[in-house]
Design a protein around this motif. Structure first.
Motif, PDB file in Angstrom:
ATOM      1  N   GLU A  29      -3.427  -6.574   4.317  1.00 35.11           N
ATOM      2  CA  GLU A  29      -4.315  -7.151   3.559  1.00 35.11           C
ATOM      3  C   GLU A  29      -5.671  -7.209   3.958  1.00 35.11           C
ATOM      4  OE1 GLU A  29      -4.915  -7.580  -0.037  1.00 35.11           O
ATOM      5  OE2 GLU A  29      -2.907  -7.402   0.555  1.00 35.11           O
ATOM      6  N   ARG A  32      -6.153  -2.896   3.269  1.00 39.92           N
ATOM      7  CA  ARG A  32      -6.243  -2.303   2.515  1.00 39.92           C
ATOM      8  C   ARG A  32      -7.688  -2.367   2.633  1.00 39.92           C
ATOM      9  NH1 ARG A  32      -2.237  -4.267  -2.248  1.00 39.92           N
ATOM     10  NH2 ARG A  32      -2.814  -6.342  -1.567  1.00 39.92           N
ATOM     11  N   GLY A  43      -7.222   0.066  -4.616  1.00 40.91           N
ATOM     12  CA  GLY A  43      -6.387  -1.141  -3.685  1.00 40.91           C
ATOM     13  C   GLY A  43      -5.509  -0.849  -3.919  1.00 40.91           C
ATOM     14  N   GLY A  47      -2.465   0.050  -1.857  1.00 39.11           N
ATOM     15  CA  GLY A  47      -0.898  -0.563  -1.419  1.00 39.11           C
ATOM     16  C   GLY A  47       0.009   0.039  -1.715  1.00 39.11           C
ATOM     17  N   GLU A  51       2.855   0.492   1.238  1.00 42.01           N
ATOM     18  CA  GLU A  51       4.404   0.045   1.130  1.00 42.01           C
ATOM     19  C   GLU A  51       5.090   1.026   1.838  1.00 42.01           C
ATOM     20  OE1 GLU A  51       5.122  -2.215  -2.170  1.00 42.01           O
ATOM     21  OE2 GLU A  51       3.261  -3.569  -2.171  1.00 42.01           O
TER      22      GLU A  51
END
Length: 158
Positions: A29, A32, A43, A47, A51
């Motif tokens: 987090e 990000r 975001g 994200g 991933e």
């Protein structure tokens, strides 16, 4: 004689202007949030990329797509190479690590008698100069390279 920022620009076509970036380990987090603030990407997109990259990191190709001109990648490449060369200059060192394309192409450019390489006939001036040569699969050992460097004369340097 040393590798310079101009060599990085000429050989790799990496930008020399821009902001240097600091590196520190971040949680997912935090990473990000930092990317959203620093690069200006939403975001969700950030994200998804993290991933795909399997952790609090992104792929260089993704960064290029987002903001290729923002950071001084050439300066970072040269700093990393200098760090690796410092380690390799120790007598106890048997090999070098890292991304050596800059170092190898710099040698090919300035020391025509050193190293094993072939000119690529399809090379054109719009691509990075490092693509001018093709290296063989078998490379010289660090001991061989040191011996070649020690034997260099002034006339062997372009």
């Amino acid at each position: 004689m040393s590798i310079t920022i101009d060599d990085v620009s000429t050989l790799l076509h990496l930008p020399m202007m821009g902001q240097m970036c600091d590196l520190e380990e971040l949680e997912f987090e935090e990473a990000r949030t930092a990317l959203v603030q620093l690069i200006g990407v939403d975001g969700g997109t950030t994200g998804a990329e993290m991933e795909d990259a399997r952790g609090p990191k992104v792929r260089l190709s993704w960064l290029r797509e987002i903001y290729v001109q923002r950071y001084a990648w050439g300066v970072a490449a040269l700093a990393y190479l200098y760090d690796q060369l410092g380690d390799a200059s120790l007598a106890s060192t048997k090999q070098m690590a890292g991304y050596l394309t800059l170092f190898q192409s710099w040698i090919y450019e300035h020391f025509p008698g050193m190293g094993r390489r072939r000119l690529v006939t399809s090379y054109d001036d719009t691509t990075p100069r490092a693509m001018r040569w093709q290296s063989p699969r078998q490379s010289s050992t660090l001991a061989e390279i040191r011996s070649q460097l020690d034997a260099l004369t002034y006339s062997g340097v372009v």
